[in-house]
Enzyme design. Structure first.
Site, PDB file in Angstrom:
ATOM      1  N   HIS A   1       0.875  -1.180   0.000  1.00 28.07           N
ATOM      2  CA  HIS A   1       0.000   0.000   0.000  1.00 28.07           C
ATOM      3  C   HIS A   1       0.917   1.237   0.000  1.00 28.07           C
ATOM      4  O   HIS A   1       0.942   1.994   0.971  1.00 28.07           O
ATOM      5  CB  HIS A   1      -0.903  -0.030   1.230  1.00 28.07           C
ATOM      6  CG  HIS A   1      -2.108   0.852   1.126  1.00 28.07           C
ATOM      7  ND1 HIS A   1      -2.319   1.721   0.076  1.00 28.07           N
ATOM      8  CD2 HIS A   1      -3.174   1.009   1.963  1.00 28.07           C
ATOM      9  CE1 HIS A   1      -3.451   2.367   0.259  1.00 28.07           C
ATOM     10  NE2 HIS A   1      -3.995   1.958   1.393  1.00 28.07           N
TER      11      HIS A   1
ATOM     12  N   GLN B   1      -0.392   5.044   0.740  1.00 25.92           N
ATOM     13  CA  GLN B   1      -0.711   5.296   2.141  1.00 25.92           C
ATOM     14  C   GLN B   1       0.555   5.628   2.928  1.00 25.92           C
ATOM     15  O   GLN B   1       0.575   6.549   3.748  1.00 25.92           O
ATOM     16  CB  GLN B   1      -1.398   4.076   2.750  1.00 25.92           C
ATOM     17  CG  GLN B   1      -1.653   4.188   4.255  1.00 25.92           C
ATOM     18  CD  GLN B   1      -2.700   5.213   4.617  1.00 25.92           C
ATOM     19  OE1 GLN B   1      -3.814   5.159   4.102  1.00 25.92           O
ATOM     20  NE2 GLN B   1      -2.344   6.154   5.483  1.00 25.92           N
TER      21      GLN B   1
END
Length: 318
Positions: free
Chosen positions: A143, A146
């Site tokens: 991710h 993020q």
């Protein structure tokens, strides 16, 4: 970083995919973080900065989202461009068309593609077939967007990244993989505590340790939450059962007993520690209400910075 170095960095990033933090140097990641902070300040000051005027981003969503959808769409609008939302039901991908063919076709229409999916191989295959930059909005392995927002938030609150210790308590999932890679590249110290069978990926741990040895950072993976959190500047967690793992919820609650970040565990961190969570959160499971809603929680600063971190990534690559 000098103006000349920044110009060189900007040139080197143009046209590149953003699939994994492992694909970028520590200097490149720091450039993107600094760019996101600058873009945030410009936005707060009311300045209109539109380097992507007239450009279009295609956003493929195989997994639903709040922060990813809103931040990419608003971010593209603020940069002067247009974002096109595409669910799996909107594409022939859901009816058997290959990722490669989809990438080839979409590259003829778009200036960039963001994908939020389950299998990381879909991200890789999309990038291989695409002639425009591909951004990983989330996969089962990483991710990265993020974490760019996370480390922007740490820098804003702590004034530095080098030497900062981040403790992650919980599931060894895509979130911690990107946190580990990013920390290792940026000269940070990261300690991860997970129960047996839920550790971070062994290859990710190996690569992170190799990068940390070069940057001056350290990587620790252990079982004991108290060992991981000791002396931490940042305390981080995520849900115990991610999207697609709902049937494992009860099993995971038992496995993660003792891994909740509560007021007692937080006492082992530095007194001025900050709490982070990528959201959505399950209060009373991975974190107590007192911690996540307490004065040392910066979860909504993180969420806000998704907008600015992704604007920097889009502006730099597209």
């Amino acid at each position: 970083m000098t103006e000349a170095t920044m110009e060189e960095m900007a040139t080197s990033l143009k046209g590149r995919d953003f699939l994994s933090l492992a694909d970028y140097t520590g200097e490149e990641l720091r450039y993107l973080i600094d760019l996101s902070i600058r873009m945030k300040k410009q936005h707060k000051a009311g300045e209109i900065v539109q380097p992507l005027k007239g450009k279009t981003l295609g956003m493929i969503f195989e997994k639903s989202s709040t922060r990813t959808r809103v931040s990419f769409e608003v971010g593209m609008y603020q940069l002067g461009g247009h974002a096109l939302f595409l669910s799996k039901n909107d594409l022939q991908l859901g009816r058997g068309e290959t990722v490669w063919d989809t990438a080839q076709v979409m590259s003829r229409y778009l200036d960039g593609i963001m994908i939020r999916t389950f299998a990381h191989r879909n991200v890789i295959e999309l990038a291989r077939g695409s002639t425009v930059p591909v951004i990983n909005g989330l996969s089962d392995l990483e991710h990265p967007c993020q974490v760019m927002a996370d480390y922007q938030t740490v820098l804003e609150h702590k004034g530095r990244l080098e030497g900062i210790k981040i403790a992650y308590i919980g599931d060894g999932n895509n979130m911690v993989h990107s946190l580990m890679i990013g920390a290792a590249k940026l000269g940070m110290h990261i300690a991860v505590a997970s129960p047996e069978g839920y550790e971070p990926d062994a290859d990710v741990t190996k690569v992170s340790k190799e990068n940390a040895a070069q940057s001056g950072g350290t990587v620790l993976v252990c079982r004991d939450p108290k060992e991981a959190i000791a002396g931490a500047d940042i305390v981080y967690t995520d849900v115990w059962a991610s999207m697609g793992q709902e049937e494992e919820q009860e099993k995971r609650i038992k496995a993660f007993r003792g891994y909740q970040i509560d007021e007692q565990l937080a006492k082992y961190a530095k007194s001025d520690y900050l709490f982070m969570h990528c959201l959505p959160a399950h209060r009373g499971e991975e974190v107590s209400e007192g911690v996540i809603d307490g004065d040392q929680s910066i979860i909504f600063d993180q969420a806000e910075n998704r907008l600015h971190a992704q604007k920097a990534i889009m502006a730099a690559t597209m």
